[in-house]
Design an enzyme around this catalytic site. Structure first.
Site, PDB file in Angstrom:
ATOM      1  N   GLY A 259      50.598  49.827  -2.315  1.00 21.45           N
ATOM      2  CA  GLY A 259      51.575  51.264  -2.416  1.00 21.45           C
ATOM      3  C   GLY A 259      50.967  52.383  -1.571  1.00 21.45           C
TER       4      GLY A 259
ATOM      5  N   GLU B  39      40.800  50.469  -4.253  1.00 24.95           N
ATOM      6  CA  GLU B  39      41.795  50.241  -3.307  1.00 24.95           C
ATOM      7  C   GLU B  39      41.134  50.315  -1.655  1.00 24.95           C
ATOM      8  OE1 GLU B  39      45.840  51.581  -5.772  1.00 24.95           O
ATOM      9  OE2 GLU B  39      44.720  52.862  -4.514  1.00 24.95           O
TER      10      GLU B  39
END
Ligand code: 5RP
Length: 218
Positions: free
Chosen positions: A82, A103
């Site tokens: 996301g 991430e």
């Protein structure tokens, strides 16, 4: 459709990018959680996954999905995650959930980065969402002063420690018109571990959940 239903619609569309017997990176947050749950339901056979956070690893394992270490896998076929904001060039702000460093590592190691979000995340100029910066604890005040020099207002994320044992400064008040340059400038500040700007390695595909269903932006 609620915002959460739009997140789920985007996550469902991302399943189309998952190839049988591949190794995929999986991000962190409520939209990534939908992806994990749908991935488990889909029963797509996988060699394994790499998680971008401890929470994501736990959720994957709770579904019986194999979690591997990035150092064992080589390049990943796909990364699905996301974002807190995206611009039209698919530069992203990430790290609202605090997992920005892992991430960024997983995104860097992946051939294709598919970003999934509800439509509110697409903005003209990023910066309305405070930019997360992961910092070595002893550098907190120094880095905060450097952020002020860049025009931002840093705010310590109270009571929060990253999976890597560091703190997060959330920097508001930035109008990010040149994300590649700003990412590079902040990365060069001593004590910064990672800035949550994903511009040197933006997403390749952005899937937005909208009231009319999932829309692939690029
Ligand atoms: C976590 C992230 C998330 O992708 C981002 O915060 C979006 O979260 P959500 O899917 O819950 O809206 O970067 O570090």
């Amino acid at each position: 459709m609620t915002q959460d239903e739009m997140k789920r619609a985007a996550a469902a569309e991302a399943l189309k990018y998952v190839e049988d017997n591949s190794i995929i990176g999986v991000g962190t947050g409520s939209t990534a959680n939908h992806f994990i749950d749908l991935l488990a339901e889909s029963r797509i056979p996988l060699k394994g996954t790499v998680a971008s956070s401890v929470k994501t690893a736990e959720r994957l394992k709770s579904h019986g999905i194999k979690v591997m270490e990035l150092n064992q896998t080589g390049p990943l076929d796909l990364y699905v995650d996301g974002a807190d904001e995206s611009d039209a060039q698919l530069n992203l702000i990430k790290g609202g959930g605090g997992a920005l460093t892992r991430e960024k590592i997983v995104a860097a190691a992946s051939d294709v980065f598919v970003c999934i979000a509800d439509e509110s995340k697409l903005v003209e100029v990023m910066g309305e969402f405070p930019l997360p910066v992961e910092v070595i604890p002893m550098a907190q005040s120094y880095v905060a002063r450097e952020m002020i020099k860049l025009g931002g207002t840093p705010d310590l994320r109270h009571g929060y420690t990253t999976d890597n044992g560091n703190i997060i400064l959330d920097v508001s008040g930035l109008k990010i018109t040149n994300p590649v340059e700003l990412e590079s400038k902040i990365n060069q500040i001593t004590g910064v571990v990672t800035v949550g700007l994903f511009a040197a390695r933006p997403a390749d595909v952005l899937i937005l959940g909208t009231p009319g269903g999932a829309k692939v932006v690029k």
